[in-house]
Design a protein around this motif. Structure first.
Motif, short mmCIF file in Angstrom:
data_model
loop_
_atom_site.label_atom_id
_atom_site.label_comp_id
_atom_site.label_asym_id
_atom_site.label_seq_id
_atom_site.Cartn_x
_atom_site.Cartn_y
_atom_site.Cartn_z
N SER A 56 4.86 3.56 2.89
CA SER A 56 4.66 2.41 3.76
C SER A 56 3.62 1.41 3.24
O SER A 56 3.05 0.64 4.00
N TYR A 58 3.04 -1.57 0.21
CA TYR A 58 3.62 -2.37 -0.87
C TYR A 58 2.52 -2.64 -1.89
O TYR A 58 1.47 -3.18 -1.56
N SER A 80 3.21 -15.50 0.79
CA SER A 80 3.43 -15.57 2.24
C SER A 80 4.85 -15.13 2.59
O SER A 80 5.07 -14.45 3.59
N ILE A 83 5.03 -11.22 2.28
CA ILE A 83 4.44 -10.57 3.46
C ILE A 83 5.39 -10.68 4.65
O ILE A 83 5.61 -9.72 5.39
N SER A 84 5.99 -11.86 4.84
CA SER A 84 6.96 -12.04 5.93
C SER A 84 8.14 -11.09 5.78
O SER A 84 8.59 -10.48 6.76
N ASP A 85 8.65 -10.96 4.56
CA ASP A 85 9.78 -10.07 4.31
C ASP A 85 9.41 -8.61 4.62
O ASP A 85 10.20 -7.89 5.24
N LEU A 86 8.23 -8.20 4.21
CA LEU A 86 7.79 -6.82 4.46
C LEU A 86 7.67 -6.55 5.96
O LEU A 86 8.02 -5.47 6.44
N ILE A 87 7.18 -7.55 6.70
CA ILE A 87 7.06 -7.40 8.16
C ILE A 87 8.44 -7.42 8.81
O ILE A 87 8.77 -6.55 9.62
N ASP A 88 9.25 -8.42 8.46
CA ASP A 88 10.57 -8.57 9.07
C ASP A 88 11.45 -7.35 8.86
O ASP A 88 12.20 -6.95 9.75
N ASN A 89 11.36 -6.75 7.68
CA ASN A 89 12.20 -5.59 7.37
C ASN A 89 11.51 -4.26 7.66
O ASN A 89 12.09 -3.20 7.40
N ARG A 90 10.30 -4.32 8.17
CA ARG A 90 9.54 -3.13 8.59
C ARG A 90 9.51 -2.05 7.51
O ARG A 90 9.72 -0.86 7.78
N ASN A 93 3.46 -1.17 6.00
CA ASN A 93 2.39 -1.43 6.95
C ASN A 93 1.16 -1.99 6.27
O ASN A 93 0.29 -2.55 6.91
#
Length: 169
Positions: A56, A58, A80, A83-90, A93
């Protein structure tokens, strides 16, 4: 890749001729851990990032950007989006930016920890000589950094080196 700061200043070879890197990327991809990003504009690559996922987290390993577009901060824009991709695709962490100092690390990071490199040497005069030389060079480096900082030349010198590394054709 050859035009980036990491290649020009640090000598980071991200080309297919770097067999160690190719092997590592193949291993990461085979296990589903590899994650790469590319920012393009006008049909040209502007910035890239190669990293991997583990537990979990990156690991943001090999970022770079085209120095011709530095004034537009393509690396920051790509980060940016990463980070958005990592959050959106869960899928992560945490983001580990790695060692070293960079403005984006202090701006985006929420915590840090000291990191140290270790060299293990066998006994003998050769190992003692290497250790003494390493200690001496580290002290010279610390002294030079301290002097440049006191003379308020450190950041100017860093910026000059970065400009020359990024601007050389």
């Amino acid at each position: 890749v050859r035009r980036t700061y990491h290649f020009r200043l640090l000598g980071t070879d991200l080309t297919p001729s770097n067999q160690a890197l190719v092997t590592k990327l193949e291993f990461l991809a085979t296990n589903g851990w590899l994650r790469g990003y590319l920012l393009t504009g006008g049909g040209k690559p502007l910035a890239y990032c190669i990293g991997y996922l583990n537990a979990s987290t990156y690991f943001y390993e090999n970022p770079g950007y085209d120095p011709d577009f530095a004034e537009h901060s393509p690396g920051s824009e790509l980060l940016s989006r990463v980070i958005s991709d990592l959050i959106d695709n869960r899928v992560a962490n945490l983001v580990d930016f790695g060692a070293g100092e960079a403005q984006y690390k202090s701006f985006l990071g929420t915590s840090s920890f000291p990191e140290v490199a270790a060299v293990i040497l066998t006994g003998g005069w050769r190992a003692s000589s290497i250790l003494a030389l390493d200690t001496c060079l580290r002290q010279i480096s610390r002294t030079m950094v301290w002097m440049l900082d006191k003379l308020k030349l450190k950041s100017a010198l860093k910026n000059l080196i970065r400009r020359r590394a990024g601007g050389a054709k």
